[in-house]
Structures are given as C-alpha cells and as structure tokens.
Scaffold this active site. Sequence first.
Site, PDB file in Angstrom:
ATOM      1  N   PHE A  80     -23.249  14.081  -5.995  1.00 33.22           N
ATOM      2  CA  PHE A  80     -23.216  12.779  -6.690  1.00 33.22           C
ATOM      3  C   PHE A  80     -24.531  11.994  -6.591  1.00 33.22           C
ATOM      4  O   PHE A  80     -24.778  11.096  -7.386  1.00 33.22           O
ATOM      5  CB  PHE A  80     -22.057  11.884  -6.202  1.00 33.22           C
ATOM      6  CG  PHE A  80     -20.705  12.413  -6.587  1.00 33.22           C
ATOM      7  CD1 PHE A  80     -20.264  12.330  -7.897  1.00 33.22           C
ATOM      8  CD2 PHE A  80     -19.888  13.014  -5.635  1.00 33.22           C
ATOM      9  CE1 PHE A  80     -19.012  12.826  -8.264  1.00 33.22           C
ATOM     10  CE2 PHE A  80     -18.636  13.517  -5.997  1.00 33.22           C
ATOM     11  CZ  PHE A  80     -18.202  13.425  -7.306  1.00 33.22           C
TER      12      PHE A  80
ATOM     13  N   TYR B 114     -26.357  18.570 -10.146  1.00 30.54           N
ATOM     14  CA  TYR B 114     -26.862  18.102 -11.446  1.00 30.54           C
ATOM     15  C   TYR B 114     -27.891  19.099 -11.957  1.00 30.54           C
ATOM     16  O   TYR B 114     -28.702  19.609 -11.187  1.00 30.54           O
ATOM     17  CB  TYR B 114     -27.538  16.736 -11.288  1.00 30.54           C
ATOM     18  CG  TYR B 114     -26.603  15.619 -10.872  1.00 30.54           C
ATOM     19  CD1 TYR B 114     -25.515  15.265 -11.654  1.00 30.54           C
ATOM     20  CD2 TYR B 114     -26.859  14.883  -9.717  1.00 30.54           C
ATOM     21  CE1 TYR B 114     -24.679  14.216 -11.280  1.00 30.54           C
ATOM     22  CE2 TYR B 114     -26.030  13.826  -9.336  1.00 30.54           C
ATOM     23  CZ  TYR B 114     -24.943  13.500 -10.121  1.00 30.54           C
ATOM     24  OH  TYR B 114     -24.127  12.465  -9.760  1.00 30.54           O
TER      25      TYR B 114
ATOM     26  N   SER C 191     -20.619   9.503 -13.471  1.00 25.89           N
ATOM     27  CA  SER C 191     -19.627   9.559 -12.384  1.00 25.89           C
ATOM     28  C   SER C 191     -20.052   8.671 -11.224  1.00 25.89           C
ATOM     29  O   SER C 191     -19.237   7.970 -10.622  1.00 25.89           O
ATOM     30  CB  SER C 191     -19.454  10.986 -11.882  1.00 25.89           C
ATOM     31  OG  SER C 191     -18.875  11.779 -12.889  1.00 25.89           O
TER      32      SER C 191
ATOM     33  N   ARG D 296      -7.837   7.030 -15.376  1.00 28.74           N
ATOM     34  CA  ARG D 296      -6.495   7.513 -15.048  1.00 28.74           C
ATOM     35  C   ARG D 296      -6.236   7.479 -13.546  1.00 28.74           C
ATOM     36  O   ARG D 296      -5.458   8.276 -13.031  1.00 28.74           O
ATOM     37  CB  ARG D 296      -6.302   8.933 -15.594  1.00 28.74           C
ATOM     38  CG  ARG D 296      -6.136   8.936 -17.123  1.00 28.74           C
ATOM     39  CD  ARG D 296      -5.744  10.309 -17.660  1.00 28.74           C
ATOM     40  NE  ARG D 296      -6.900  11.200 -17.787  1.00 28.74           N
ATOM     41  CZ  ARG D 296      -7.066  12.302 -17.063  1.00 28.74           C
ATOM     42  NH1 ARG D 296      -6.172  12.653 -16.159  1.00 28.74           N
ATOM     43  NH2 ARG D 296      -8.125  13.054 -17.256  1.00 28.74           N
TER      44      ARG D 296
ATOM     45  N   HIS E 105     -11.011  12.603 -10.828  1.00 30.45           N
ATOM     46  CA  HIS E 105     -12.478  12.617 -10.736  1.00 30.45           C
ATOM     47  C   HIS E 105     -13.062  11.315 -11.320  1.00 30.45           C
ATOM     48  O   HIS E 105     -12.523  10.781 -12.295  1.00 30.45           O
ATOM     49  CB  HIS E 105     -13.007  13.833 -11.503  1.00 30.45           C
ATOM     50  CG  HIS E 105     -14.430  14.174 -11.163  1.00 30.45           C
ATOM     51  ND1 HIS E 105     -15.494  13.576 -11.800  1.00 30.45           N
ATOM     52  CD2 HIS E 105     -14.934  15.027 -10.243  1.00 30.45           C
ATOM     53  CE1 HIS E 105     -16.616  14.073 -11.277  1.00 30.45           C
ATOM     54  NE2 HIS E 105     -16.311  14.950 -10.340  1.00 30.45           N
TER      55      HIS E 105
ATOM     56  N   ASN F 113     -21.425  19.792  -2.335  1.00 28.12           N
ATOM     57  CA  ASN F 113     -21.039  20.497  -3.547  1.00 28.12           C
ATOM     58  C   ASN F 113     -20.460  21.863  -3.178  1.00 28.12           C
ATOM     59  O   ASN F 113     -20.864  22.460  -2.177  1.00 28.12           O
ATOM     60  CB  ASN F 113     -22.255  20.705  -4.463  1.00 28.12           C
ATOM     61  CG  ASN F 113     -22.504  19.524  -5.387  1.00 28.12           C
ATOM     62  OD1 ASN F 113     -21.575  18.960  -5.952  1.00 28.12           O
ATOM     63  ND2 ASN F 113     -23.774  19.141  -5.539  1.00 28.12           N
TER      64      ASN F 113
ATOM     65  N   SER G 125      -9.096  17.969  -9.691  1.00 35.53           N
ATOM     66  CA  SER G 125      -8.305  19.132  -9.280  1.00 35.53           C
ATOM     67  C   SER G 125      -9.174  20.200  -8.606  1.00 35.53           C
ATOM     68  O   SER G 125      -8.708  20.902  -7.706  1.00 35.53           O
ATOM     69  CB  SER G 125      -7.575  19.728 -10.482  1.00 35.53           C
ATOM     70  OG  SER G 125      -8.509  20.047 -11.488  1.00 35.53           O
TER      71      SER G 125
ATOM     72  N   ASP H 253     -20.777  21.040  -8.557  1.00 39.17           N
ATOM     73  CA  ASP H 253     -21.954  21.762  -9.032  1.00 39.17           C
ATOM     74  C   ASP H 253     -23.127  20.774  -9.010  1.00 39.17           C
ATOM     75  O   ASP H 253     -22.935  19.617  -9.388  1.00 39.17           O
ATOM     76  CB  ASP H 253     -21.628  22.178 -10.487  1.00 39.17           C
ATOM     77  CG  ASP H 253     -22.569  23.192 -11.053  1.00 39.17           C
ATOM     78  OD1 ASP H 253     -22.972  24.105 -10.328  1.00 39.17           O
ATOM     79  OD2 ASP H 253     -22.899  23.061 -12.258  1.00 39.17           O
TER      80      ASP H 253
END
Length: 352
Positions: A199, A188, A210, A317, A309, A245, A288, A186
Amino acid sequence: MSTTCLLLLLARQATGIFVGCRSPLLQFVNSFSVRRTQLEMLGQAKISSFFTTSASKRCQDDSKVEDVQVTPPSKKPRIESPVSAEDNHHQVAPLSPEQKSDIEKKRLNAKLKLIEHQTSGVVVNIGPSWLKALEAEFSKPYFQKLSKFVDNDRTKHTVFPPVQEVFSWTRMCPIREVKVVILGQDPYHGPKQAHGLCFSVQEGVVPPPSLENMFKELTTDIDGFKHPGHGNLTGWAQQGVLLLNAVLTVRAHQANSHKDQGWEAFTDSVIAWLNRNLHGVVFLLWGSYAQKKGAVIDKKRHHVLKAVHPSPLSAYRGFFGCKHFSQANEWLVKEGKQPIDWTQLPRVARKP
Ligand SMILES: *[C@@H]1O[C@H](CO)[C@@H](O)[C@H](O)[C@H]1NC(C)=O
C-alpha cells in the site's frame, strides 16, 4: 678437528653421494642434481616454515583484531575480565551478551552474503532477525526456482520494486516486534511506486486510490489523523506494522505478472512463523484474497479483523466505517502493548 679427520669425513661423504657413479661427467651431473635436491629440500623447509609461522601469526593477529572489535576497551575494561591477561592467551573468557550478539551479527552477515549468492541476488538487504527466522526457506527448491525466475525476468524487463527494496518490510523492525499485519497482494507496477511495503508509495508519488481510501477511513477513525500529503507508510512499519504483499515483485505495467512463481509460498511461511511464534498480533485482512491467505491464523492466539478491500471498487461496501485502525489499537492495549500512532507519517523535508 684435525686436517686428517676433516679429509676422512669429506671422503666418506663423497663416497656416499657418488656411489654407483662411474664416469666423471655423470659424477658431476649426479652431484649437481643431488645438491639441487638438497637445496630444494632446504628451500622448501624454509618456505614451509615461513608459511606456517606467518600463517599462524596472521591467525593470531586476526583473532586479536576480532578481540578488539568484540570488546571495545571503553566498554569492557581489563579489570572486569575474570581471566588474567596472561591466561587470556590460553583460555577463552566467557562471552558477554554484547560479544555474543556481535558474533551473531557477523554470522548472519556471512549467511546473508551466501544467501544473496545462492538466490542470484534476489535476497538482499534482509533484516537480521527476519533472516534468522526465515533462513530455511531460501535453500528450498521452490525458492531456488523463484529466484532464478525473478533474476531472469529482471534481465529482460523492468521489475518493481528495485532489487534493494524487495525486502524493505524486513528492515523496519525486528520480527518479534510485529504487532499489526496488513496483507496486500501484489506490488504497484508503476514507476517509483513500490518500495517493499504494501500500500505504501515513495514520497513524491501520488498515493494510489486504495491508499487514499485508507487515509479517508483513518480521518474518521483516528482522532487527529490528517492526510499526510504523501503515501510513505514507513512511519507505521517502524512501529511494528508489517505491510506484507503476498507476491513481492512485479513486471512493470503488468499486474500480477509474478504470481504463482513461489512468492506466495514464501510469504505464507512468514505468516506461519508469526502465527506460531508471536502472541496477540492483530491481522487486518482486507478483501477475499487476504482473507484466504490469512485463513491459517490461529484466532485464539491472535486477533483477525476482516473487511472488504479499500479499493474504490469495494470500499463503499464496508471498508469505510470498519474502524480497523482504532480497533487494532484497542486489541494492542488489551495485550499490554503500545498502540500504533497512525498519525506518525511525517513529511520529510526535501532539498529545494
Ligand atoms: C519515508 O519515510 C521515512 C520515515 O518516516 C523516511 O526516513 C524516508 O526517507 C521516507 N522515504 C522517502 C522516499 O521519502
């Protein structure tokens, strides 16, 4: 011609015209109207011949202008032409590749104007090769509905990115030169952030978390990578990194406010085109959502790299240490392609 002959002739003409007329007044009126009709006919003939000659002349002039534009004399001297100057008026000389591409460019420009009109001004400024590849989408019912929605929302709210930047991802390189695809979700939703590349943010805007995490990963993954001091990723996009996006517009301050309006189907068609028409593209699927969207990618034909992400909620993670940037380059080198220079994010000198 004798005077008698002339008089006889005039008398014959007069009987022809005034036949059936009785009163002198009617005769006069009738003669007037007949003459007027004759005059009008004459006038029309003159006017229509004026139009035909001038119109055909104008067409010729146009084609001459085209010729001049299509064949710059400096590039293609007359001597090279297989057809003599005289024959040129009647025969069509075979087109050179430059002429063909020039004609194609003009055709696409006309098409773009039409599509801009058909989509209420939502589709503007799209790169020519992308327009050609995706042309069929714009006339589909879902896109018509989508463009009405976006256009209408722009009349009531602030929508990002600005109209001219919704398709900037198509202006960075020709569609066939895409080497790496990074899928976002999506745009910003803050002022001056989104500019049509996922991004990425305009210079002068603080890079969001991010993106900061991507820079962090790059610093450890790519030799010589230093934080560029801005978040403008145009330098990657120009090398063939598609920053796409899933949804291409958003209402200010309302994340995901334009989801499920049709953009997803459109960006799916972009991915489908790349999947079908290109070879050895590296897809970086982070999180995901991107992985679901990229599920259609043929893994025998392309390279799919997955990670969580880069958002601060998940980066620890497995995004940090994924080394996707160097891995992408390894794949590109194996494919015989030029790798991406991830350090190519130059600071643009700004006026003081
Ligand atoms: C973003 O970077 C490109 C080249 O890397 C540059 O042309 C452009 O002006 C930059 N945009 C802004 C808003 O500074």
